[in-house]
Design an enzyme around this catalytic site. Structure first.
Site, mmCIF file in Angstrom:
data_model
loop_
_atom_site.group_PDB
_atom_site.id
_atom_site.type_symbol
_atom_site.label_atom_id
_atom_site.label_comp_id
_atom_site.label_asym_id
_atom_site.label_seq_id
_atom_site.Cartn_x
_atom_site.Cartn_y
_atom_site.Cartn_z
ATOM 1 N N GLU A 117 2.837 -23.209 39.086
ATOM 2 C CA GLU A 117 2.203 -24.169 39.980
ATOM 3 C C GLU A 117 0.510 -23.869 40.130
ATOM 4 O O GLU A 117 0.344 -22.875 40.028
ATOM 5 C CB GLU A 117 2.839 -24.307 41.212
ATOM 6 C CG GLU A 117 2.913 -22.763 41.789
ATOM 7 C CD GLU A 117 3.923 -22.911 43.105
ATOM 8 O OE1 GLU A 117 3.313 -22.340 44.312
ATOM 9 O OE2 GLU A 117 5.063 -23.333 43.169
ATOM 10 N N ILE A 127 12.926 -23.339 47.731
ATOM 11 C CA ILE A 127 12.336 -23.112 48.776
ATOM 12 C C ILE A 127 11.793 -21.411 48.322
ATOM 13 O O ILE A 127 11.160 -21.208 49.265
ATOM 14 C CB ILE A 127 12.424 -23.450 50.228
ATOM 15 C CG1 ILE A 127 13.654 -22.621 50.637
ATOM 16 C CG2 ILE A 127 12.385 -24.711 50.315
ATOM 17 C CD1 ILE A 127 13.818 -21.289 50.870
ATOM 18 N N HIS A 138 4.331 -26.660 47.759
ATOM 19 C CA HIS A 138 4.659 -25.306 47.989
ATOM 20 C C HIS A 138 4.037 -25.151 49.575
ATOM 21 O O HIS A 138 3.177 -24.272 49.656
ATOM 22 C CB HIS A 138 3.829 -24.396 47.165
ATOM 23 C CG HIS A 138 4.290 -23.208 47.198
ATOM 24 N ND1 HIS A 138 4.222 -21.917 46.389
ATOM 25 C CD2 HIS A 138 4.958 -22.384 48.365
ATOM 26 C CE1 HIS A 138 4.727 -20.776 46.712
ATOM 27 N NE2 HIS A 138 5.252 -20.959 47.936
ATOM 28 N N ARG A 195 11.150 -19.469 44.843
ATOM 29 C CA ARG A 195 9.907 -19.231 43.680
ATOM 30 C C ARG A 195 10.345 -20.086 42.620
ATOM 31 O O ARG A 195 11.661 -20.166 42.322
ATOM 32 C CB ARG A 195 9.736 -17.708 43.384
ATOM 33 C CG ARG A 195 8.894 -16.948 44.360
ATOM 34 C CD ARG A 195 7.432 -17.274 44.325
ATOM 35 N NE ARG A 195 6.622 -16.271 45.056
ATOM 36 C CZ ARG A 195 6.381 -16.378 46.495
ATOM 37 N NH1 ARG A 195 6.687 -17.507 46.898
ATOM 38 N NH2 ARG A 195 5.704 -15.636 47.058
ATOM 39 N N ARG A 235 23.724 -10.032 47.815
ATOM 40 C CA ARG A 235 24.042 -8.821 47.359
ATOM 41 C C ARG A 235 25.397 -8.229 47.945
ATOM 42 O O ARG A 235 26.041 -7.470 47.307
ATOM 43 C CB ARG A 235 22.863 -7.758 47.848
ATOM 44 C CG ARG A 235 21.604 -7.977 46.818
ATOM 45 C CD ARG A 235 20.510 -6.880 46.925
ATOM 46 N NE ARG A 235 19.408 -7.191 46.126
ATOM 47 C CZ ARG A 235 18.351 -7.641 46.828
ATOM 48 N NH1 ARG A 235 18.138 -7.797 47.999
ATOM 49 N NH2 ARG A 235 17.350 -8.015 46.040
ATOM 50 N N ARG A 239 16.742 -13.509 55.558
ATOM 51 C CA ARG A 239 16.366 -13.982 56.725
ATOM 52 C C ARG A 239 16.299 -15.649 56.793
ATOM 53 O O ARG A 239 16.625 -16.263 57.669
ATOM 54 C CB ARG A 239 15.016 -13.460 57.103
ATOM 55 C CG ARG A 239 14.899 -11.931 57.005
ATOM 56 C CD ARG A 239 13.614 -11.500 57.601
ATOM 57 N NE ARG A 239 13.195 -9.958 57.692
ATOM 58 C CZ ARG A 239 13.145 -9.139 56.918
ATOM 59 N NH1 ARG A 239 12.631 -9.470 55.820
ATOM 60 N NH2 ARG A 239 12.635 -7.842 57.285
ATOM 61 N N ILE A 240 15.496 -16.024 55.456
ATOM 62 C CA ILE A 240 15.392 -17.665 55.429
ATOM 63 C C ILE A 240 16.531 -18.107 55.258
ATOM 64 O O ILE A 240 16.749 -19.271 55.762
ATOM 65 C CB ILE A 240 14.252 -17.643 54.444
ATOM 66 C CG1 ILE A 240 12.720 -17.067 55.134
ATOM 67 C CG2 ILE A 240 14.294 -18.939 54.158
ATOM 68 C CD1 ILE A 240 11.785 -17.371 53.892
#
Length: 315
Positions: free
Chosen positions: A263, A232, A281, A234, A177, A156-157
């Site tokens: 973090e 953006i 973040h 992890r 994938r 989605r992102i």
């Protein structure tokens, strides 16, 4: 107290978010999973829903403290800190808050890329310091439009990021994938193969063990000296030590990072670098998006307690 919500990382919830949850249902607050066992038995036995904000690991041992727990509602799209397999084994549902934050995170990815290419932080400092008015000029920097960009994870992102960069006339490549329906974008079977073909890598993967160090030392080396890494997702999705080595040695041109290992106590090596753009973040960090995330988290809890279908189930 009837059906209290247990808020994990209670200090992370804003006053408005806590008020919304307390008004809807009774709440108990703990700073993290390590404080759960100290709750009175009556509270732990009555908890049916846990609202999570933050990245404290939440595993089966913590879940077992709450015999009537039925749902863990995560604030955020990434739920890698929650042991979903353990929850499923115990008949506990897990939810997250997808989609409502896609635009903000994608916007930040593009903003970091532009800031990195155009050296915008240094430009701001040049003006504020008075050095520009004294005759100093910013060195010529790098055009972002028309770049060849590889998206690692066209979910989605990732798709929102790719759509934005396509509008900047970028040549879009991606790994995922499986192949996706795209406007002719180039699919690659591996990140190593893609890194050899692009100048910029944007990491938009989910977190967790499956994607740990997915952007490996080999991928970073394949990117080459003009390469830029934007992350953006992890901090765990990149071999951070390898990235730092490449940045320090000039084997890639730079990076824009909103996420890090450990973090907010990030590796101090980052702070000495002038070829990396650092953010705290804050991918979903607009008031509009955070409000929608909080509403969706609560809507999932309310649906569970009412016996209705969950809005955004993970398992």
């Amino acid at each position: 107290m009837s059906d209290p919500i247990l808020l994990i990382s209670g200090d992370s919830f804003s006053e408005q978010e806590r008020t919304r949850l307390e008004t809807a249902l009774g709440s108990a607050f703990v700073a993290g999973p390590s404080d759960m066992a100290a709750l009175p038995d009556a509270v732990r036995n009555s908890v049916r829903a846990i609202a999570v904000k933050g990245h404290h690991p939440l595993g089966g041992a913590e879940m077992d403290l709450f015999p009537n727990l039925g749902v863990i509602a995560n604030y955020g799209v990434g739920y890698d800190a929650i042991d979903v397999a353990a929850a499923t084994e115990r008949g506990i549902k897990v939810t997250n808050t997808p989609d409502v934050l896609n635009d903000d995170v994608a916007d930040l990815a593009v903003a970091m890329l532009i800031a990195q290419c155009r050296n915008m932080v240094a430009g701001d400092d040049l003006v504020r310091s008075g050095r520009w008015s004294a005759g100093e000029n910013l060195p010529l920097n790098r055009q972002m439009s028309g770049s060849t960009v590889g998206i690692i994870g066209l979910g989605r992102i990732g798709r929102e990021i790719a759509d934005r960069l396509a509008a900047f006339k970028c040549d879009i490549h991606y790994t995922s994938r499986s192949r996706k329906e795209t406007p002719g974008w180039t699919f690659h079977a591996s990140p190593e193969e893609m890194a050899e073909a692009v100048d910029i890598l944007v990491v938009a993967l989910v977190g967790g063990a499956e994607t740990e160090k997915h952007v490996s030392r080999q991928v970073i080396d394949a990117l080459g000296p003009r390469g830029i890494v934007i992350n953006i997702s992890r901090g765990s999705t990149i071999d951070e030590a390898a990235l730092l080595d490449a940045l320090e040695e000039g084997r890639i041109a730079g990076a824009g990072l909103d996420v890090f290992l450990n973090e907010p106590k990030i590796d101090p090596r980052f702070l000495k670098l002038d070829n990396v753009h650092l953010q705290p973040h804050q991918g979903s960090g607009s008031s509009e998006t955070r409000g929608r995330m909080a509403k969706l988290q609560l809507a999932n809890i309310e649906a569970f307690l009412a016996g209705d279908p969950l809005k955004t189930p993970v398992n």
